[in-house]
Design a protein around this motif. Structure first.
Motif, PDB file in Angstrom:
ATOM      1  N   ASP A 154      63.412  61.170 -14.810  1.00  0.00           N
ATOM      2  CA  ASP A 154      63.128  59.771 -15.126  1.00  0.00           C
ATOM      3  C   ASP A 154      64.394  59.005 -15.492  1.00  0.00           C
ATOM      4  OD1 ASP A 154      60.471  60.353 -14.740  1.00  0.00           O
ATOM      5  OD2 ASP A 154      59.910  60.202 -16.855  1.00  0.00           O
ATOM      6  N   VAL A 155      64.422  57.731 -15.090  1.00  0.00           N
ATOM      7  CA  VAL A 155      65.538  56.847 -15.420  1.00  0.00           C
ATOM      8  C   VAL A 155      64.991  55.749 -16.337  1.00  0.00           C
ATOM      9  CG1 VAL A 155      67.291  55.280 -14.515  1.00  0.00           C
ATOM     10  CG2 VAL A 155      66.625  57.311 -13.198  1.00  0.00           C
ATOM     11  N   PRO A 156      65.490  55.659 -17.583  1.00  0.00           N
ATOM     12  CA  PRO A 156      64.978  54.650 -18.514  1.00  0.00           C
ATOM     13  C   PRO A 156      65.293  53.227 -18.053  1.00  0.00           C
ATOM     14  CG  PRO A 156      66.156  56.389 -19.683  1.00  0.00           C
ATOM     15  CD  PRO A 156      66.449  56.569 -18.216  1.00  0.00           C
ATOM     16  N   PRO A 157      64.556  52.243 -18.583  1.00  0.00           N
ATOM     17  CA  PRO A 157      64.804  50.842 -18.222  1.00  0.00           C
ATOM     18  C   PRO A 157      66.255  50.434 -18.466  1.00  0.00           C
ATOM     19  CG  PRO A 157      62.798  51.031 -19.532  1.00  0.00           C
ATOM     20  CD  PRO A 157      63.448  52.378 -19.544  1.00  0.00           C
ATOM     21  N   HIS A 158      66.779  49.611 -17.574  1.00  0.00           N
ATOM     22  CA  HIS A 158      68.119  49.016 -17.689  1.00  0.00           C
ATOM     23  C   HIS A 158      69.246  50.052 -17.671  1.00  0.00           C
ATOM     24  CE1 HIS A 158      67.118  44.730 -18.480  1.00  0.00           C
ATOM     25  NE2 HIS A 158      65.987  45.251 -18.894  1.00  0.00           N
ATOM     26  N   SER A 159      68.964  51.287 -17.261  1.00  0.00           N
ATOM     27  CA  SER A 159      69.994  52.326 -17.238  1.00  0.00           C
ATOM     28  C   SER A 159      70.724  52.359 -15.903  1.00  0.00           C
ATOM     29  CB  SER A 159      69.373  53.701 -17.483  1.00  0.00           C
ATOM     30  OG  SER A 159      68.855  53.786 -18.779  1.00  0.00           O
TER      31      SER A 159
ATOM     32  N   ASP B 193      63.813  49.516 -34.046  1.00  0.00           N
ATOM     33  CA  ASP B 193      62.371  49.693 -33.823  1.00  0.00           C
ATOM     34  C   ASP B 193      62.065  50.195 -32.414  1.00  0.00           C
ATOM     35  OD1 ASP B 193      61.910  48.787 -36.403  1.00  0.00           O
ATOM     36  OD2 ASP B 193      61.740  46.690 -35.740  1.00  0.00           O
ATOM     37  N   ASN B 194      62.790  51.223 -31.990  1.00  0.00           N
ATOM     38  CA  ASN B 194      62.601  51.852 -30.677  1.00  0.00           C
ATOM     39  C   ASN B 194      62.872  50.903 -29.506  1.00  0.00           C
ATOM     40  OD1 ASN B 194      62.204  54.403 -29.566  1.00  0.00           O
ATOM     41  ND2 ASN B 194      60.137  53.883 -28.912  1.00  0.00           N
ATOM     42  N   GLN B 195      63.622  49.841 -29.760  1.00  0.00           N
ATOM     43  CA  GLN B 195      64.077  48.937 -28.708  1.00  0.00           C
ATOM     44  C   GLN B 195      65.595  48.873 -28.719  1.00  0.00           C
ATOM     45  OE1 GLN B 195      62.077  45.102 -29.257  1.00  0.00           O
ATOM     46  NE2 GLN B 195      60.862  45.590 -27.424  1.00  0.00           N
ATOM     47  N   LEU B 196      66.153  48.600 -27.548  1.00  0.00           N
ATOM     48  CA  LEU B 196      67.592  48.406 -27.416  1.00  0.00           C
ATOM     49  C   LEU B 196      67.853  46.956 -27.049  1.00  0.00           C
ATOM     50  CD1 LEU B 196      68.457  51.592 -25.344  1.00  0.00           C
ATOM     51  CD2 LEU B 196      68.942  51.226 -27.763  1.00  0.00           C
ATOM     52  N   SER B 197      69.019  46.474 -27.432  1.00  0.00           N
ATOM     53  CA  SER B 197      69.442  45.140 -27.012  1.00  0.00           C
ATOM     54  C   SER B 197      70.919  45.187 -26.669  1.00  0.00           C
ATOM     55  CB  SER B 197      69.182  44.106 -28.107  1.00  0.00           C
ATOM     56  OG  SER B 197      69.957  44.393 -29.251  1.00  0.00           O
TER      57      SER B 197
ATOM     58  N   CYS C  16      76.457  36.929 -17.350  1.00  0.00           N
ATOM     59  CA  CYS C  16      75.502  35.814 -17.231  1.00  0.00           C
ATOM     60  C   CYS C  16      75.095  35.223 -18.566  1.00  0.00           C
ATOM     61  CB  CYS C  16      74.265  36.252 -16.456  1.00  0.00           C
ATOM     62  SG  CYS C  16      73.179  37.384 -17.341  1.00  0.00           S
ATOM     63  N   GLY C  17      75.602  35.811 -19.658  1.00  0.00           N
ATOM     64  CA  GLY C  17      75.332  35.257 -20.980  1.00  0.00           C
ATOM     65  C   GLY C  17      73.951  35.554 -21.527  1.00  0.00           C
ATOM     66  N   THR C  18      73.287  36.583 -21.000  1.00  0.00           N
ATOM     67  CA  THR C  18      71.933  36.915 -21.435  1.00  0.00           C
ATOM     68  C   THR C  18      71.947  37.997 -22.492  1.00  0.00           C
ATOM     69  OG1 THR C  18      71.044  36.355 -19.258  1.00  0.00           O
ATOM     70  CG2 THR C  18      69.708  37.827 -20.618  1.00  0.00           C
ATOM     71  N   LEU C  19      71.056  37.867 -23.462  1.00  0.00           N
ATOM     72  CA  LEU C  19      70.788  38.948 -24.408  1.00  0.00           C
ATOM     73  C   LEU C  19      69.558  39.684 -23.881  1.00  0.00           C
ATOM     74  CD1 LEU C  19      71.266  40.440 -27.110  1.00  0.00           C
ATOM     75  CD2 LEU C  19      69.638  38.826 -28.141  1.00  0.00           C
ATOM     76  N   CYS C  20      69.737  40.932 -23.465  1.00  0.00           N
ATOM     77  CA  CYS C  20      68.642  41.730 -22.923  1.00  0.00           C
ATOM     78  C   CYS C  20      68.040  42.585 -24.042  1.00  0.00           C
ATOM     79  CB  CYS C  20      69.123  42.644 -21.808  1.00  0.00           C
ATOM     80  SG  CYS C  20      69.594  41.787 -20.312  1.00  0.00           S
ATOM     81  N   VAL C  21      66.726  42.562 -24.182  1.00  0.00           N
ATOM     82  CA  VAL C  21      66.012  43.398 -25.136  1.00  0.00           C
ATOM     83  C   VAL C  21      64.993  44.190 -24.343  1.00  0.00           C
ATOM     84  CG1 VAL C  21      64.575  43.434 -27.203  1.00  0.00           C
ATOM     85  CG2 VAL C  21      66.330  41.655 -26.940  1.00  0.00           C
ATOM     86  N   PHE C  22      64.973  45.514 -24.549  1.00  0.00           N
ATOM     87  CA  PHE C  22      64.089  46.361 -23.748  1.00  0.00           C
ATOM     88  C   PHE C  22      63.747  47.627 -24.513  1.00  0.00           C
ATOM     89  CE2 PHE C  22      68.528  46.781 -22.651  1.00  0.00           C
ATOM     90  CZ  PHE C  22      68.773  48.145 -22.667  1.00  0.00           C
ATOM     91  N   ASP C  23      62.646  48.256 -24.124  1.00  0.00           N
ATOM     92  CA  ASP C  23      62.218  49.493 -24.753  1.00  0.00           C
ATOM     93  C   ASP C  23      63.195  50.609 -24.454  1.00  0.00           C
ATOM     94  OD1 ASP C  23      59.966  48.311 -25.837  1.00  0.00           O
ATOM     95  OD2 ASP C  23      58.713  48.804 -24.100  1.00  0.00           O
TER      96      ASP C  23
END
Length: 197
Positions: free
Chosen positions: A147-152, A179-183, A189-196
């Motif tokens: 498995d490949v985690p999100p945004h990896s 809280d089990n999320q990464l950011s 592009c100047g985005t703050l990405c938040v993901f599980d």
């Protein structure tokens, strides 16, 4: 002249019983089997093979000579580079233990899921039974065995984690966990990405 809401090149084959969404384009020498499902506004490149019971979402781009075998599900917004191959049998053999040619009933299909927005680089091999997470990025030539985690971002053979990436595919910096999320922050592009996690 074609009287359907999608385009099929004269040298492509879409079998009766396949479902194809509006605005999709299927190019030369592609073959879409019966009971395959393709969503809207997809681009299916030259020589792509889509086996029966494969499910492809909408706005998916599949480059030339990709093989998608039964058991593969591709969600919306996925990019699949040229010559990517998905496997679907963990224990492949042409013959039974008694030496007889296997029939369709002898195969054990193992499913694979590619989630929303993921990208798979040219020539990658996706071993069946895994999930590729949202906006994951698979490097060219990688052999993905788990498995490949999100945004990896994963690279190599076997594919290993190298970084986290933004929705725009550039690397994220300043990774934090809470809280089990990464950011992470994308300087491109100047985005703050938040993901599980």
């Amino acid at each position: 002249m074609q009287d359907r809401p999608y385009y099929v090149h004269p040298q492509a084959e879409v079998e009766d019983g396949a479902e194809v969404g509006s605005g999709t384009r299927i190019w030369r020498q592609a073959h879409v089997r019966q009971a395959a499902r393709i969503g809207e506004q997809c681009n299916i490149g030259k020589g792509v093979y889509v086996e029966s019971h494969v499910s492809i979402g909408s706005r998916v781009k599949i480059q030339n000579h990709v093989s998608l075998f039964e058991g593969v599900t591709v969600e919306d917004g996925v990019f699949i580079g040229p010559h990517v191959c998905f496997t679907n049998d963990m224990y492949p053999r042409a013959i039974t233990p008694e030496g007889q040619l296997k029939s369709a009933d002898d195969w054990e299909v193992t499913e694979t899921l590619v989630k929303y927005g993921a990208s798979i680089g040219a020539g990658a091999v996706i071993v069946c039974g895994i999930t590729i997470g949202q906006f994951a990025l698979i490097g060219a030539g990688a052999v993905v065995t788990k498995d490949v985690p999100p945004h990896s971002l994963v690279l190599g053979n076997p594919a290993r984690f190298h970084a986290y990436v933004c929705r725009c595919a550039h690397r994220l910096s300043s990774i934090q966990e809470r809280d089990n999320q990464l950011s992470g922050w994308c300087e491109q592009c100047g985005t703050l990405c938040v993901f599980d996690k």
